[in-house]
Scaffold this motif. Structure first.
Motif, PDB file in Angstrom:
ATOM      1  N   GLY A   1     -57.774  12.928  72.428  1.00 60.98           N
ATOM      2  CA  GLY A   1     -58.694  11.795  72.582  1.00 60.98           C
ATOM      3  C   GLY A   1     -59.476  11.514  71.314  1.00 60.98           C
ATOM      4  O   GLY A   1     -59.660  10.356  70.916  1.00 60.98           O
ATOM      5  N   LEU A   2     -59.932  12.572  70.650  1.00 62.86           N
ATOM      6  CA  LEU A   2     -60.662  12.413  69.391  1.00 62.86           C
ATOM      7  C   LEU A   2     -59.796  11.764  68.320  1.00 62.86           C
ATOM      8  O   LEU A   2     -60.223  10.824  67.629  1.00 62.86           O
ATOM      9  N   MET A   3     -58.566  12.278  68.173  1.00 65.75           N
ATOM     10  CA  MET A   3     -57.670  11.746  67.136  1.00 65.75           C
ATOM     11  C   MET A   3     -57.265  10.308  67.428  1.00 65.75           C
ATOM     12  O   MET A   3     -57.145   9.485  66.514  1.00 65.75           O
ATOM     13  N   GLU A   4     -57.062   9.996  68.701  1.00 65.99           N
ATOM     14  CA  GLU A   4     -56.674   8.631  69.060  1.00 65.99           C
ATOM     15  C   GLU A   4     -57.774   7.638  68.691  1.00 65.99           C
ATOM     16  O   GLU A   4     -57.514   6.573  68.125  1.00 65.99           O
ATOM     17  N   ARG A   5     -59.013   7.997  69.013  1.00 63.98           N
ATOM     18  CA  ARG A   5     -60.126   7.098  68.721  1.00 63.98           C
ATOM     19  C   ARG A   5     -60.384   7.000  67.222  1.00 63.98           C
ATOM     20  O   ARG A   5     -60.660   5.907  66.695  1.00 63.98           O
ATOM     21  N   LEU A   6     -60.290   8.113  66.503  1.00 60.81           N
ATOM     22  CA  LEU A   6     -60.495   8.080  65.049  1.00 60.81           C
ATOM     23  C   LEU A   6     -59.419   7.231  64.376  1.00 60.81           C
ATOM     24  O   LEU A   6     -59.705   6.470  63.437  1.00 60.81           O
ATOM     25  N   THR A   7     -58.195   7.322  64.861  1.00 61.57           N
ATOM     26  CA  THR A   7     -57.115   6.483  64.324  1.00 61.57           C
ATOM     27  C   THR A   7     -57.394   5.012  64.576  1.00 61.57           C
ATOM     28  O   THR A   7     -57.214   4.162  63.684  1.00 61.57           O
ATOM     29  N   ALA A   8     -57.845   4.685  65.792  1.00 63.75           N
ATOM     30  CA  ALA A   8     -58.152   3.292  66.125  1.00 63.75           C
ATOM     31  C   ALA A   8     -59.287   2.753  65.255  1.00 63.75           C
ATOM     32  O   ALA A   8     -59.241   1.600  64.794  1.00 63.75           O
ATOM     33  N   LEU A   9     -60.310   3.584  65.022  1.00 66.25           N
ATOM     34  CA  LEU A   9     -61.413   3.168  64.146  1.00 66.25           C
ATOM     35  C   LEU A   9     -60.914   2.872  62.739  1.00 66.25           C
ATOM     36  O   LEU A   9     -61.345   1.900  62.095  1.00 66.25           O
ATOM     37  N   THR A  10     -59.994   3.695  62.258  1.00 63.07           N
ATOM     38  CA  THR A  10     -59.465   3.532  60.905  1.00 63.07           C
ATOM     39  C   THR A  10     -58.616   2.271  60.791  1.00 63.07           C
ATOM     40  O   THR A  10     -58.713   1.521  59.808  1.00 63.07           O
ATOM     41  N   VAL A  11     -57.785   2.015  61.790  1.00 66.73           N
ATOM     42  CA  VAL A  11     -56.961   0.797  61.795  1.00 66.73           C
ATOM     43  C   VAL A  11     -57.854  -0.438  61.820  1.00 66.73           C
ATOM     44  O   VAL A  11     -57.619  -1.421  61.091  1.00 66.73           O
ATOM     45  N   GLU A  12     -58.904  -0.390  62.640  1.00 62.26           N
ATOM     46  CA  GLU A  12     -59.841  -1.515  62.706  1.00 62.26           C
ATOM     47  C   GLU A  12     -60.510  -1.738  61.354  1.00 62.26           C
ATOM     48  O   GLU A  12     -60.669  -2.882  60.900  1.00 62.26           O
ATOM     49  N   TYR A  13     -60.906  -0.652  60.697  1.00 66.44           N
ATOM     50  CA  TYR A  13     -61.535  -0.760  59.384  1.00 66.44           C
ATOM     51  C   TYR A  13     -60.561  -1.357  58.363  1.00 66.44           C
ATOM     52  O   TYR A  13     -60.934  -2.223  57.557  1.00 66.44           O
TER      53      TYR A  13
ATOM     54  N   ASP B   1     -73.380  10.356  57.596  1.00 68.28           N
ATOM     55  CA  ASP B   1     -73.829  10.776  58.922  1.00 68.28           C
ATOM     56  C   ASP B   1     -74.067   9.585  59.842  1.00 68.28           C
ATOM     57  O   ASP B   1     -74.009   9.726  61.070  1.00 68.28           O
ATOM     58  N   GLU B   2     -74.301   8.420  59.271  1.00 67.24           N
ATOM     59  CA  GLU B   2     -74.587   7.238  60.093  1.00 67.24           C
ATOM     60  C   GLU B   2     -73.317   6.609  60.655  1.00 67.24           C
ATOM     61  O   GLU B   2     -73.395   5.767  61.554  1.00 67.24           O
ATOM     62  N   TYR B   3     -72.158   7.000  60.128  1.00 72.09           N
ATOM     63  CA  TYR B   3     -70.904   6.390  60.572  1.00 72.09           C
ATOM     64  C   TYR B   3     -70.214   7.287  61.586  1.00 72.09           C
ATOM     65  O   TYR B   3     -70.085   8.508  61.393  1.00 72.09           O
ATOM     66  N   VAL B   4     -69.741   6.688  62.667  1.00 75.31           N
ATOM     67  CA  VAL B   4     -69.181   7.450  63.773  1.00 75.31           C
ATOM     68  C   VAL B   4     -67.945   8.262  63.375  1.00 75.31           C
ATOM     69  O   VAL B   4     -67.696   9.350  63.899  1.00 75.31           O
ATOM     70  N   GLY B   5     -67.171   7.753  62.417  1.00 82.61           N
ATOM     71  CA  GLY B   5     -65.933   8.429  62.044  1.00 82.61           C
ATOM     72  C   GLY B   5     -66.155   9.843  61.539  1.00 82.61           C
ATOM     73  O   GLY B   5     -65.359  10.748  61.836  1.00 82.61           O
ATOM     74  N   SER B   6     -67.242  10.059  60.802  1.00 84.78           N
ATOM     75  CA  SER B   6     -67.511  11.393  60.272  1.00 84.78           C
ATOM     76  C   SER B   6     -67.772  12.396  61.391  1.00 84.78           C
ATOM     77  O   SER B   6     -67.446  13.583  61.277  1.00 84.78           O
ATOM     78  N   HIS B   7     -68.337  11.941  62.491  1.00 82.94           N
ATOM     79  CA  HIS B   7     -68.632  12.831  63.618  1.00 82.94           C
ATOM     80  C   HIS B   7     -67.351  13.222  64.358  1.00 82.94           C
ATOM     81  O   HIS B   7     -67.258  14.340  64.876  1.00 82.94           O
ATOM     82  N   TYR B   8     -66.385  12.316  64.419  1.00 79.27           N
ATOM     83  CA  TYR B   8     -65.079  12.684  64.982  1.00 79.27           C
ATOM     84  C   TYR B   8     -64.418  13.754  64.119  1.00 79.27           C
ATOM     85  O   TYR B   8     -63.824  14.706  64.642  1.00 79.27           O
ATOM     86  N   PHE B   9     -64.520  13.609  62.816  1.00 79.20           N
ATOM     87  CA  PHE B   9     -63.914  14.585  61.909  1.00 79.20           C
ATOM     88  C   PHE B   9     -64.588  15.954  62.056  1.00 79.20           C
ATOM     89  O   PHE B   9     -63.926  16.996  62.083  1.00 79.20           O
ATOM     90  N   LYS B  10     -65.923  15.966  62.175  1.00 82.07           N
ATOM     91  CA  LYS B  10     -66.634  17.236  62.342  1.00 82.07           C
ATOM     92  C   LYS B  10     -66.249  17.906  63.659  1.00 82.07           C
ATOM     93  O   LYS B  10     -66.046  19.124  63.706  1.00 82.07           O
ATOM     94  N   ARG B  11     -66.150  17.117  64.720  1.00 81.24           N
ATOM     95  CA  ARG B  11     -65.775  17.706  66.008  1.00 81.24           C
ATOM     96  C   ARG B  11     -64.342  18.252  65.959  1.00 81.24           C
ATOM     97  O   ARG B  11     -64.064  19.328  66.499  1.00 81.24           O
ATOM     98  N   LEU B  12     -63.437  17.532  65.307  1.00 77.66           N
ATOM     99  CA  LEU B  12     -62.066  18.026  65.163  1.00 77.66           C
ATOM    100  C   LEU B  12     -62.025  19.323  64.366  1.00 77.66           C
ATOM    101  O   LEU B  12     -61.242  20.236  64.673  1.00 77.66           O
TER     102      LEU B  12
END
Length: 377
Positions: free
Chosen positions: A243-255, A337-348
């Protein structure tokens, strides 16, 4: 083999996704992390959805669901980056308490199911290096009671839990599989010291020190029970990782579809499109192995342990690759720290080390590879 989910499983997924969308925004998670990572309130909200009773038998007030339903729930919580000890309190603890005497089950399982009690496994020790059989904590019988002496490290949500399930040695050497008992220690037990601290991914953990601490015996043949419960936890964190990787990938594609460079979007560059294609390939490899892990939980010990370690290796490799690539594709904002993507990476990154890191499980897979493919037969 049919990999379609049932209507009930899809309904469960949708219910969790709706709660995540409405009740757990990134702003809320970020505020919790900045405040120290306490997540008991979030755990209570998940209890109101019935999720703390996922693995508790219906006879004890739970839903009695299986590993596929747990996988579905954890994928959605991973996508939402939900900070709550659901794996530890609602999946691992009931699996351990299933081996307890009936009276102990009746005392704790209904409270786990309704979310009024949080019970977590405290098994890691400083010298263990992820080896479940390495237990230095000692159990001593005093009349009809038991007391424990030792220390446990990195106990998830340790300073928020109401009780702990503690492996302790009844006999044998420190690395023997035999001679390990499982005990339940209540938070207010005498001689128990709990030191909590925040973790890098915005959650909390604790160090436990036990000094002749009273405990209730769950089982005196604990290694097999502990191994299976940890495998349930690994399968759950694998699903969360997907779930984490799927959402981080989607965020990256959107960016990539919105960020412009030289007058065109990043998605226009073929080299970057190739990189995101590799990311999606790693995501699907991780998803397949997560399914494999959950479906193998009912297998005999040897087959289950090998499958679980294989899945954890793939999840670890995919998490590292996807996290690094997505951060690089974002550029500097990807580590703020203000961007959500970094928090997905830390959790992974934290998840890759939970219940044994990739290198540990690679060794586990290697030790269980008995097939010669006919080369040396």
């Amino acid at each position: 083999m049919d990999f379609d989910f049932t209507d009930d499983q899809n309904a469960l997924r949708e219910a969790v996704a709706r709660w995540v969308d409405k009740g757990f925004s990134f702003e809320r998670r970020h505020a919790l992390a900045k405040a120290g990572g306490a997540a008991r309130a979030v755990y209570t909200e998940l209890a109101e959805l019935g999720l703390t009773g996922l693995a508790v038998p219906e006879s004890m007030g739970g839903m009695g669901f299986g590993p596929v339903e747990a996988m579905v729930v954890m994928e959605e919580l991973g996508r939402g980056l939900v900070n709550a000890p659901l794996v530890h309190g609602a999946l691992v603890a009931p699996a351990l308490l299933a081996a307890a005497p009936e009276a102990l089950q009746a005392d704790w399982l209904p409270r786990i199911a309704d979310g009024s009690a949080l019970v977590v496994l405290a098994h890691q020790e400083r010298a263990a290096r992820y080896q479940l059989r390495r237990v230095d904590t000692r159990a001593t019988r005093q009349g009809e009671a038991w007391v424990l002496s030792g220390a446990k490290s990195v106990v998830p949500a340790g300073d928020e839990a109401d009780a702990f399930i503690v492996p302790a040695r009844l006999g044998g050497a420190a690395a023997d599989e035999s001679g390990i008992g499982l005990f339940l220690v209540e938070r207010d037990a005498g001689g128990l010291a709990v030191r909590g601290y925040p973790t890098q991914d915005g959650a909390r953990a604790a160090e436990l020190t036990l000094a002749s601490t009273p405990a209730a015996l769950i089982t005196d043949d604990g290694f097999g029970v502990l191994s299976r419960a940890v495998d349930i936890g690994i399968a759950a964190v694998c699903a969360e990782g997907v779930g984490l990787m799927e959402r981080l990938t989607a965020l990256t594609v959107e960016y990539m579809n919105t960020r412009k460079q030289f007058g065109v979007t990043l998605a226009s560059f073929q080299a970057l499109r190739h990189r995101i294609a590799d990311v999606k390939m790693q995501l699907e490899l991780a998803r397949s192995m997560s399914y494999f892990a959950s479906l193998k939980l009912g297998e005999p010990d040897a087959a289950r342990r090998r499958a679980i370690s294989q899945a954890k290796v793939q999840i670890g490799q995919s998490a590292r690759y996807i996290g690094q690539q997505c951060v690089q594709l974002h550029g500097g904002i990807g580590v703020t720290d203000e961007y959500v993507g970094s928090h997905y990476f830390k959790r992974l990154t934290m998840l890759e080390m939970q219940y044994g890191d990739t290198l540990h499980h690679l060794g586990e897979v290697s030790s269980r590879m008995q097939d010669s493919a006919g080369v040396f037969a």
